[in-house]
Design an enzyme around this catalytic site. Structure first.
Site, short mmCIF file in Angstrom:
data_model
loop_
_atom_site.label_atom_id
_atom_site.label_comp_id
_atom_site.label_asym_id
_atom_site.label_seq_id
_atom_site.Cartn_x
_atom_site.Cartn_y
_atom_site.Cartn_z
N HIS A 156 0.87 -1.23 -0.13
CA HIS A 156 -0.08 -0.10 0.02
C HIS A 156 0.84 1.14 0.08
O HIS A 156 0.72 2.19 -0.89
CB HIS A 156 -1.07 0.08 1.27
CG HIS A 156 -1.91 1.03 1.51
ND1 HIS A 156 -3.19 1.11 1.08
CD2 HIS A 156 -1.63 2.23 1.94
CE1 HIS A 156 -3.59 2.19 1.27
NE2 HIS A 156 -2.71 3.09 1.84
N GLU A 157 1.90 1.36 0.83
CA GLU A 157 2.54 2.59 1.01
C GLU A 157 3.60 2.60 -0.12
O GLU A 157 3.86 3.78 -0.69
CB GLU A 157 3.55 2.56 2.08
CG GLU A 157 2.79 2.49 3.47
CD GLU A 157 1.77 3.70 3.79
OE1 GLU A 157 1.88 4.68 3.04
OE2 GLU A 157 0.75 3.46 4.42
N HIS B 3 1.71 4.49 -2.76
CA HIS B 3 1.69 6.15 -2.81
C HIS B 3 3.05 6.29 -3.36
O HIS B 3 3.24 7.42 -3.82
CB HIS B 3 1.83 6.42 -1.14
CG HIS B 3 0.24 6.25 -0.53
ND1 HIS B 3 -0.78 6.53 -1.23
CD2 HIS B 3 -0.12 5.53 0.54
CE1 HIS B 3 -1.87 6.19 -0.57
NE2 HIS B 3 -1.33 5.75 0.61
#
Length: 301
Positions: free
Chosen positions: A219-220, A223
């Protein structure tokens, strides 16, 4: 129908978190779905029980978002081939002692985390290669707060490589957070702060159940390659600026198959890596997300 770019079989998604101008992940338990999530409570070093996700990566400002969209709109490029972009990864293990519970995760868990990343991004241009691992015993850096002087000191001291290099820091994050990251467009103004920070016990085999299969990292890194949350902007256009992720009014709690919070947009993308979910549930990047990440990294990284 949603086109899946990266999908691991046998997994469903739970979507969790907050809606503000933040974009990382926390582990604070939310209220029931119809209520707003509560303020995160700080977790202990061992992170034995983490019921739900929240957020901490700060988004670009409204003006910066306009500049980003203009930059990629004006860029003419062919989509890079699957697996053609090698991303060197530097893993920085911050600990408060020699034990795993003190953050000193073993090489085997780092290898597993790398495998999770490459599986999740299998049908995107990105491949992640471990370029180095270092270990630092520092109690101030270990008990880490987002935006703190300790974070700046840690990253300034340890960060390696250029704008194309992914630096991952594992530590015991304050405020119940699971992680945060920087966006590609932030590199030029603050290169030393670039990278991803994750809770040490969120790596595969960690104790941060149900977030211990490595998808906080997935997920990170999403980003870091430029992707917003799927619920970015709620039901309003342009949402997450990806056409094939249906709009979503807010992060979902639990695993609500068929949840549809925005009229006419289709079922919420609760299986997407950029929503908030238990690690065992996330399984999808869309073709649009892959294309956007490709364009943003080609522009800024």
């Amino acid at each position: 129908m949603l086109r899946h770019v990266a999908q691991r079989s046998g997994r469903v998604a739970v979507v969790l978190g907050t809606l503000m101008s933040l974009a990382g992940c926390s582990s604070n338990a939310p209220a029931p779905e119809e209520q707003a999530p509560q303020t995160p409570a700080e977790e202990t070093a061992t992170q034995q029980a983490i019921p739900h996700r929240g957020c901490a990566t700060i988004e670009p400002s409204a003006d910066e978002k306009l500049e980003i969209e203009a930059a990629i709109a004006g860029r003419v490029q062919a989509k890079r081939a699957v697996g053609s972009v090698n991303v060197p990864v530097y893993f920085h293990v911050i600990n408060n002692g020699t034990s795993v519970s003190s953050g000193n995760i073993p090489d085997s868990q780092i290898t597993s985390q790398m495998n999770v990343l490459n599986a999740a991004y299998a049908n995107t241009p990105f491949r992640f290669t471990l370029a180095g691992t270092d270990r630092t015993t520092n109690s101030t850096w270990f008990n880490l707060a987002q935006g703190s002087s300790a974070e700046r000191s840690m990253k300034t001291t340890l960060r390696k490589g250029g704008k194309e290099s992914l630096n991952i820091y594992t530590a015991n994050l304050s405020g119940g957070l699971l992680g945060w990251a920087t966006f590609p467009s932030s590199y030029t103004s603050s290169p030393s702060m670039d990278g991803v920070v994750i809770l040490f016990s969120s790596v595969p085999g960690g104790t941060a159940s149900p977030y211990n299969l490595g998808d906080t990292g997935t997920h990170e890194v999403g980003h870091w390659v430029g992707l917003y949350h799927t619920f970015q902007g709620g039901c309003a256009s342009p949402g997450d600026s990806v056409s094939d992720t249906p709009p979503e009014a807010s992060p979902a709690y639990g695993c609500p198959a068929g949840r549809d919070t925005c009229s006419g947009g289709g079922a919420d993308p609760i299986y997407n890596f950029m929503d908030y979910s238990d690690d065992s549930c996330m399984n999808t990047f869309t073709a649009g997300q892959s294309a956007r990440a490709d364009s943003l990294t080609a522009t800024y990284r």
